[in-house]
Design a protein around this motif. Structure first.
Motif, mmCIF file in Angstrom:
data_model
loop_
_atom_site.group_PDB
_atom_site.id
_atom_site.type_symbol
_atom_site.label_atom_id
_atom_site.label_comp_id
_atom_site.label_asym_id
_atom_site.label_seq_id
_atom_site.Cartn_x
_atom_site.Cartn_y
_atom_site.Cartn_z
ATOM 1 N N ASN A 129 0.703 -1.056 0.186
ATOM 2 C CA ASN A 129 0.189 -0.301 -0.205
ATOM 3 C C ASN A 129 0.800 1.395 0.088
ATOM 4 O O ASN A 129 0.591 2.066 -0.446
ATOM 5 C CB ASN A 129 -0.845 0.148 1.300
ATOM 6 N N SER A 130 1.890 1.189 0.717
ATOM 7 C CA SER A 130 2.868 2.530 1.094
ATOM 8 C C SER A 130 3.881 2.384 -0.031
ATOM 9 O O SER A 130 4.210 3.658 -0.621
ATOM 10 C CB SER A 130 3.603 2.073 2.242
ATOM 11 N N PHE A 131 3.982 1.806 -0.772
ATOM 12 C CA PHE A 131 5.155 1.663 -1.649
ATOM 13 C C PHE A 131 4.676 1.349 -3.207
ATOM 14 O O PHE A 131 5.579 1.586 -4.407
ATOM 15 C CB PHE A 131 6.067 0.336 -1.550
ATOM 16 N N LEU A 132 3.128 0.977 -4.013
ATOM 17 C CA LEU A 132 2.965 0.734 -4.755
ATOM 18 C C LEU A 132 3.050 2.471 -5.422
ATOM 19 O O LEU A 132 2.988 2.520 -6.377
ATOM 20 C CB LEU A 132 1.107 0.793 -4.580
ATOM 21 N N PRO A 133 2.618 3.393 -5.116
ATOM 22 C CA PRO A 133 3.535 4.120 -5.750
ATOM 23 C C PRO A 133 4.291 4.571 -6.345
ATOM 24 O O PRO A 133 4.853 4.517 -7.763
ATOM 25 C CB PRO A 133 2.573 6.174 -5.462
ATOM 26 N N GLU A 134 5.584 4.563 -6.231
ATOM 27 C CA GLU A 134 7.017 4.351 -5.988
ATOM 28 C C GLU A 134 6.628 2.828 -7.113
ATOM 29 O O GLU A 134 7.415 3.279 -8.426
ATOM 30 C CB GLU A 134 7.251 4.495 -5.148
ATOM 31 N N LEU A 135 6.827 1.945 -7.405
ATOM 32 C CA LEU A 135 6.531 0.881 -7.818
ATOM 33 C C LEU A 135 5.379 0.577 -9.441
ATOM 34 O O LEU A 135 6.250 0.956 -10.381
ATOM 35 C CB LEU A 135 5.594 -0.012 -7.183
ATOM 36 N N MET A 136 4.567 1.599 -9.445
ATOM 37 C CA MET A 136 3.828 2.749 -11.184
ATOM 38 C C MET A 136 5.112 3.816 -11.270
ATOM 39 O O MET A 136 5.264 3.481 -12.381
ATOM 40 C CB MET A 136 2.810 2.647 -10.585
ATOM 41 N N GLU A 137 5.620 4.418 -10.154
ATOM 42 C CA GLU A 137 6.311 5.163 -11.254
ATOM 43 C C GLU A 137 7.819 4.489 -11.653
ATOM 44 O O GLU A 137 8.081 5.070 -12.947
ATOM 45 C CB GLU A 137 7.169 6.486 -9.935
ATOM 46 N N ARG A 138 8.381 3.887 -11.129
ATOM 47 C CA ARG A 138 9.309 2.851 -11.380
ATOM 48 C C ARG A 138 9.433 2.041 -12.586
ATOM 49 O O ARG A 138 9.895 0.754 -12.763
ATOM 50 C CB ARG A 138 10.099 2.076 -10.151
ATOM 51 N N ASN A 139 7.679 1.997 -13.076
ATOM 52 C CA ASN A 139 7.644 0.804 -13.925
ATOM 53 C C ASN A 139 7.815 -0.769 -13.937
ATOM 54 O O ASN A 139 7.929 -1.596 -13.878
ATOM 55 C CB ASN A 139 8.058 0.745 -15.286
ATOM 56 N N ILE A 140 7.604 -1.516 -12.143
ATOM 57 C CA ILE A 140 8.382 -2.312 -11.687
ATOM 58 C C ILE A 140 6.651 -3.097 -11.066
ATOM 59 O O ILE A 140 5.843 -2.821 -11.305
ATOM 60 C CB ILE A 140 8.428 -2.199 -10.065
ATOM 61 N N ARG A 141 6.794 -4.140 -11.817
ATOM 62 C CA ARG A 141 6.068 -5.233 -11.696
ATOM 63 C C ARG A 141 5.938 -6.458 -10.429
ATOM 64 O O ARG A 141 6.780 -6.903 -10.596
ATOM 65 C CB ARG A 141 5.524 -6.203 -13.518
ATOM 66 N N VAL A 142 4.766 -6.401 -9.986
ATOM 67 C CA VAL A 142 5.118 -7.380 -8.411
ATOM 68 C C VAL A 142 4.451 -8.400 -8.959
ATOM 69 O O VAL A 142 3.118 -8.778 -10.043
ATOM 70 C CB VAL A 142 3.850 -6.465 -7.870
ATOM 71 N N GLU A 143 4.680 -9.502 -8.585
ATOM 72 C CA GLU A 143 4.337 -11.011 -8.621
ATOM 73 C C GLU A 143 4.503 -11.555 -7.949
ATOM 74 O O GLU A 143 4.992 -11.853 -6.452
ATOM 75 C CB GLU A 143 4.605 -12.465 -10.028
ATOM 76 N N MET A 144 4.158 -13.081 -7.719
ATOM 77 C CA MET A 144 3.965 -14.361 -6.700
ATOM 78 C C MET A 144 4.000 -15.209 -6.850
ATOM 79 O O MET A 144 3.298 -15.836 -7.559
ATOM 80 C CB MET A 144 2.817 -13.629 -5.276
ATOM 81 N N ILE A 145 4.736 -16.143 -6.451
ATOM 82 C CA ILE A 145 5.173 -17.847 -6.466
ATOM 83 C C ILE A 145 4.565 -18.762 -5.286
ATOM 84 O O ILE A 145 4.951 -17.506 -4.063
ATOM 85 C CB ILE A 145 6.290 -18.190 -7.634
ATOM 86 N N GLY A 146 4.209 -19.698 -4.943
ATOM 87 C CA GLY A 146 3.470 -20.330 -3.942
ATOM 88 C C GLY A 146 1.947 -20.448 -3.740
ATOM 89 O O GLY A 146 1.255 -19.466 -4.659
ATOM 90 N N ASP A 147 2.163 -21.070 -3.352
ATOM 91 C CA ASP A 147 0.226 -21.225 -2.429
ATOM 92 C C ASP A 147 -0.195 -20.249 -1.956
ATOM 93 O O ASP A 147 -0.488 -20.194 -1.069
ATOM 94 C CB ASP A 147 0.183 -22.706 -1.907
ATOM 95 N N GLY A 148 -1.512 -19.513 -2.709
ATOM 96 C CA GLY A 148 -1.411 -17.963 -2.162
ATOM 97 C C GLY A 148 -3.452 -18.594 -1.492
ATOM 98 O O GLY A 148 -3.593 -17.717 -0.719
ATOM 99 N N SER A 149 -3.463 -20.053 -1.853
ATOM 100 C CA SER A 149 -5.207 -19.999 -1.692
ATOM 101 C C SER A 149 -5.267 -20.164 -0.228
ATOM 102 O O SER A 149 -6.373 -19.933 0.473
ATOM 103 C CB SER A 149 -4.900 -21.439 -2.261
ATOM 104 N N THR A 150 -3.914 -20.233 0.751
ATOM 105 C CA THR A 150 -4.372 -20.655 2.397
ATOM 106 C C THR A 150 -3.859 -19.727 2.905
ATOM 107 O O THR A 150 -3.803 -19.314 4.045
ATOM 108 C CB THR A 150 -3.525 -21.760 2.970
ATOM 109 N N LEU A 151 -3.681 -18.373 2.241
ATOM 110 C CA LEU A 151 -3.093 -16.674 3.188
ATOM 111 C C LEU A 151 -4.563 -16.264 3.698
ATOM 112 O O LEU A 151 -5.328 -16.461 2.818
ATOM 113 C CB LEU A 151 -1.870 -16.075 2.241
ATOM 114 N N PRO A 152 -4.226 -15.932 4.512
ATOM 115 C CA PRO A 152 -5.280 -15.370 4.804
ATOM 116 C C PRO A 152 -5.762 -14.115 3.939
ATOM 117 O O PRO A 152 -4.749 -13.305 3.261
ATOM 118 C CB PRO A 152 -4.884 -13.942 6.318
#
Length: 264
Positions: A106-129
């Motif tokens: 939430n806090s870093f997203l504006p800078e990620l967008m400004e830097r053209n950075i893409r967020v991805e994830m590996i792992g089993d997200g289905s059991t996360l809260p």
């Protein structure tokens, strides 16, 4: 007089550091760096703080290292954030770790967008809260059009679990008649892994002095260069990253073969 001398020394050190940075950038930068971020709890314990304080500082380090990697031209940064074994930790610690993706993204997203950075994830997200899933998916969705550095979080990830899932998917296709015995190759197995769309890591970094893989990318790291440091993750900085890359650049990656003068 002392202040003038001190400032002069600091400027000299800064110039030397920038020179080192330029030298590293002039060489081959590893396209994919994977990091086992270790030592948050020990960092906090050394300061008589609760372990969650160490994880909070570790989150700040993720922010700094993402910037440094992006500035250097790294293409993919994979961070081991939470393993399938980390659920064994005390509930208060796990709950805090599950809150970090929301705080960080939430806090870093504006800078990620400004830097053209893409967020991805590996792992089993289905059991996360649910709130953790929502934070990760929101960042993934909002940055999916970005074409710069891939910031890849390994979250609820375990390499053995990943390989078992890959084998089951292959068996399903064998039973369906769409995959034969002859089709099973190293390349085909790679296609079933969570990282199928990514190149294998060029450099693995592990902090805190531990020298093991801890069930991280066991298949993908077959020919990756390893670099271990005693530095605890919250203390890991740009100088540490530059040193790891400098050592990587000094190595001769042969992939089991010979190169250049070695064949003569």
């Amino acid at each position: 007089m002392f202040n003038k001398l001190f400032r002069k020394k600091s400027n000299t050190n800064e110039a030397s550091f920038n020179q080192q940075k330029d030298l590293v950038k002039d060489e081959c930068i590893p396209a994919h760096i994977a990091i086992i971020m270790d030592g948050n709890g020990r960092w906090a314990k050394k300061r008589a703080m609760p372990r969650i304080k160490g994880h909070h500082e570790g989150m700040n380090t993720v922010r700094k290292i993402t910037r440094y990697a992006d500035d250097l031209g790294v293409k993919i940064l994979t961070l081991y954030a939470f393993s399938t074994e980390n659920w064994k930790r005390p509930k208060i610690e796990v709950d805090f770790l599950m809150s970090l993706p929301g705080q960080f993204l939430n806090s870093f997203l504006p800078e990620l967008m400004e830097r053209n950075i893409r967020v991805e994830m590996i792992g089993d997200g289905s059991t996360l809260p649910a709130h953790t899933q929502k934070a990760l998916q929101s960042a993934i969705d909002q940055t999916k059009g970005n074409t710069g550095l891939i910031l890849n979080f390994a979250m609820n990830y375990g390499s053995r679990d990943e390989i078992v899932r890959a084998m089951k998917s292959m068996m399903d296709e064998v039973e369906a008649g769409t995959l034969s015995y002859e089709d099973i190759t190293e390349e085909r197995i790679t296609d079933y892994l969570m990282t199928a769309h990514l190149p294998e890591p060029d450099l693995l970094i592990r902090t805190s002095g531990e020298v093991r893989l801890s069930n991280f990318m066991l298949w993908q790291l077959a020919y990756t260069e390893f670099w271990f440091t005693d530095t605890l993750w919250p203390d890991f900085d740009e100088k540490c990253l530059l040193e790891a890359i400098r050592v990587y650049q000094s190595r001769n990656r042969r992939y089991g073969g010979l190169k250049g003068e070695e064949t003569e």
